[in-house]
Design an enzyme around this catalytic site. Structure first.
Site, PDB file in Angstrom:
ATOM      1  CD  GLU A   1      93.328   8.945  44.845  1.00 38.50           C
ATOM      2  OE1 GLU A   1      92.882   8.080  44.449  1.00 38.50           O
ATOM      3  OE2 GLU A   1      92.998  10.018  45.112  1.00 38.50           O
TER       4      GLU A   1
ATOM      5  CE  LYS B   1      92.398  16.152  33.215  1.00 43.08           C
ATOM      6  NZ  LYS B   1      90.966  16.132  33.107  1.00 43.08           N
TER       7      LYS B   1
ATOM      8  NE  ARG C   1      82.658   3.482  45.334  1.00 42.35           N
ATOM      9  CZ  ARG C   1      83.006   4.693  45.087  1.00 42.35           C
ATOM     10  NH1 ARG C   1      84.305   4.587  44.751  1.00 42.35           N
ATOM     11  NH2 ARG C   1      82.754   5.721  45.332  1.00 42.35           N
TER      12      ARG C   1
ATOM     13  CG  ASP D   1      90.363  13.452  35.691  1.00 36.68           C
ATOM     14  OD1 ASP D   1      91.032  14.291  35.162  1.00 36.68           O
ATOM     15  OD2 ASP D   1      89.598  12.785  35.269  1.00 36.68           O
TER      16      ASP D   1
ATOM     17  CB  VAL E   1      88.033   4.583  34.187  1.00 38.94           C
ATOM     18  CG1 VAL E   1      88.716   4.425  32.958  1.00 38.94           C
ATOM     19  CG2 VAL E   1      88.355   5.350  35.209  1.00 38.94           C
TER      20      VAL E   1
ATOM     21  CE  LYS F   1      82.263   5.544  49.771  1.00 34.41           C
ATOM     22  NZ  LYS F   1      80.781   5.416  48.988  1.00 34.41           N
ATOM     23  N   GLY F   2      88.034   4.911  46.004  1.00 36.03           N
ATOM     24  CA  GLY F   2      88.418   4.568  44.793  1.00 36.03           C
ATOM     25  C   GLY F   2      89.513   3.590  44.755  1.00 36.03           C
TER      26      GLY F   2
HETATM   27  O1  LIG Z   1      92.725  13.986  40.302  1.00 39.41           O
HETATM   28  P1  LIG Z   1      91.521  14.137  40.712  1.00 39.41           P
HETATM   29  O2  LIG Z   1      90.565  15.190  39.727  1.00 39.41           O
HETATM   30  O3  LIG Z   1      91.506  14.881  41.986  1.00 39.41           O
HETATM   31  O4  LIG Z   1      90.400  13.061  40.473  1.00 39.41           O
HETATM   32  C1  LIG Z   1      91.123  11.962  41.159  1.00 39.41           C
HETATM   33  C2  LIG Z   1      90.079  11.399  42.431  1.00 39.41           C
HETATM   34  O5  LIG Z   1      88.735  11.415  41.830  1.00 39.41           O
HETATM   35  C3  LIG Z   1      88.243   9.972  42.282  1.00 39.41           C
HETATM   36  O6  LIG Z   1      87.628  10.012  43.580  1.00 39.41           O
HETATM   37  P2  LIG Z   1      86.115  10.674  43.943  1.00 39.41           P
HETATM   38  O7  LIG Z   1      86.327  11.896  44.364  1.00 39.41           O
HETATM   39  O8  LIG Z   1      85.317  10.401  42.745  1.00 39.41           O
HETATM   40  O9  LIG Z   1      85.904   9.980  45.173  1.00 39.41           O
HETATM   41  P3  LIG Z   1      85.924   8.340  45.443  1.00 39.41           P
HETATM   42  O10 LIG Z   1      87.181   7.721  45.643  1.00 39.41           O
HETATM   43  O11 LIG Z   1      85.414   8.131  46.863  1.00 39.41           O
HETATM   44  O12 LIG Z   1      85.110   7.654  44.498  1.00 39.41           O
HETATM   45  C4  LIG Z   1      89.251   9.239  42.360  1.00 39.41           C
HETATM   46  O13 LIG Z   1      88.809   7.973  42.982  1.00 39.41           O
HETATM   47  C5  LIG Z   1      90.350  10.108  42.615  1.00 39.41           C
HETATM   48  O14 LIG Z   1      90.437  10.049  44.143  1.00 39.41           O
HETATM   49  N1  LIG Z   2      88.521   9.900  34.003  1.00 39.72           N
HETATM   50  C1  LIG Z   2      87.924   9.713  35.287  1.00 39.72           C
HETATM   51  N2  LIG Z   2      87.360   8.640  35.400  1.00 39.72           N
HETATM   52  C2  LIG Z   2      86.589   8.640  36.631  1.00 39.72           C
HETATM   53  N3  LIG Z   2      85.861   7.568  37.148  1.00 39.72           N
HETATM   54  C3  LIG Z   2      85.631   7.949  38.419  1.00 39.72           C
HETATM   55  N4  LIG Z   2      86.419   9.166  38.842  1.00 39.72           N
HETATM   56  C4  LIG Z   2      86.801   9.316  37.583  1.00 39.72           C
HETATM   57  C5  LIG Z   2      87.919  10.456  37.414  1.00 39.72           C
HETATM   58  O1  LIG Z   2      88.172  11.231  38.320  1.00 39.72           O
HETATM   59  N5  LIG Z   2      88.188  10.752  36.135  1.00 39.72           N
END
Ligand SMILES: O=P(O)(O)OC[C@H]1O[C@H](OP(=O)(O)OP(=O)(O)O)[C@H](O)[C@@H]1O
Ligand SMILES: Nc1nc2[nH]cnc2c(=O)[nH]1
Length: 184
Positions: A100, A134, A169, A104, A157, A44-45
């Site tokens: 995206e 990182k 969100r 992270d 964040v 969703k992000g």
């Molecule tokens: O590089 P990474 O460590 O894989 O992290 C990045 C992912 O983590 C978060 O999504 P989340 O899994 O929280 O799901 P969401 O998008 O549905 O909130 C963000 O939206 C990225 O998709």
């Molecule tokens: N740094 C960081 N902030 C977030 N906020 C929501 N998801 C994330 C994530 O994967 N990393």
């Protein structure tokens, strides 16, 4: 016991985001001119960012969505879980740009890159709004072709599509988020 975290200062205002998204859109428009481009927003992000970026790209793109999740409820990095990958789009021979909100650990983008290779695209690149720094080198962390903002690693964040525990969100700006203390 997990206590609530706290929404902190604004890291990027909606105006800063808007302006950076326009710049990214202009780059993508230049780089993909004359090519068959499919943008895939990662839910969703990435929803807000992908919707805004798509409108900043002046090309006849296809827009698709994919839903994945790496974190269960809060902020613990884990294995990428597929929450349904509804992608019956024909990506064969197309240039794919994953959109995206952030990178992270890089697990999500690495998984997607590998997963999409089976669809026979001409190329797979990514555009992230934020790259979390990182200290530790993460082996094989994907290198996005487009990055909106570089963010210090310690920063969590929320806002502009990005959640903490599925909240916030809807905020127009991106805020720092102070993660909850984990008490025994
Ligand atoms: O590089 P990474 O460590 O894989 O992290 C990045 C992912 O983590 C978060 O999504 P989340 O899994 O929280 O799901 P969401 O998008 O549905 O909130 C963000 O939206 C990225 O998709
Ligand atoms: N740094 C960081 N902030 C977030 N906020 C929501 N998801 C994330 C994530 O994967 N990393």
């Amino acid at each position: 016991m997990k206590t609530d975290g706290k929404l902190g200062d604004v890291l990027f205002t909606s105006a800063q985001i808007r302006s950076r998204v326009q710049e990214l859109g202009a780059h993508i428009t230049r780089d993909y001119a004359g090519k068959e481009l499919t943008l895939i927003g990662v839910l969703k992000g990435g929803a807000m960012f992908a919707a805004d970026l798509a409108r900043a790209v002046r090309l006849p793109v296809s827009l698709e969505w994919i839903r994945l999740s790496t974190y269960a409820d809060g902020a613990v990095a884990g294995e990428v879980r597929r929450k349904g990958v509804d992608l019956d789009a024909d990506l064969c021979g197309r240039h794919v740009l994953l959109v995206e909100d952030l990178i992270d650990s890089g697990l999500t983008l690495a998984w997607l890159r590998d997963h999409l290779a089976a669809f026979g695209p001409a190329s797979v690149e990514s555009c992230v709004l934020m790259r979390m720094h990182k200290e530790d080198r993460i082996e094989n962390r994907p290198v996005p072709r487009y990055v909106g903002f570089e963010v210090p690693s310690a920063t969590w964040v929320a806002g502009y599509g990005i959640d903490y525990a599925d909240r916030h969100r809807n905020l127009p700006d991106i805020h720092e988020y102070q993660l909850p203390a984990i008490a025994a």
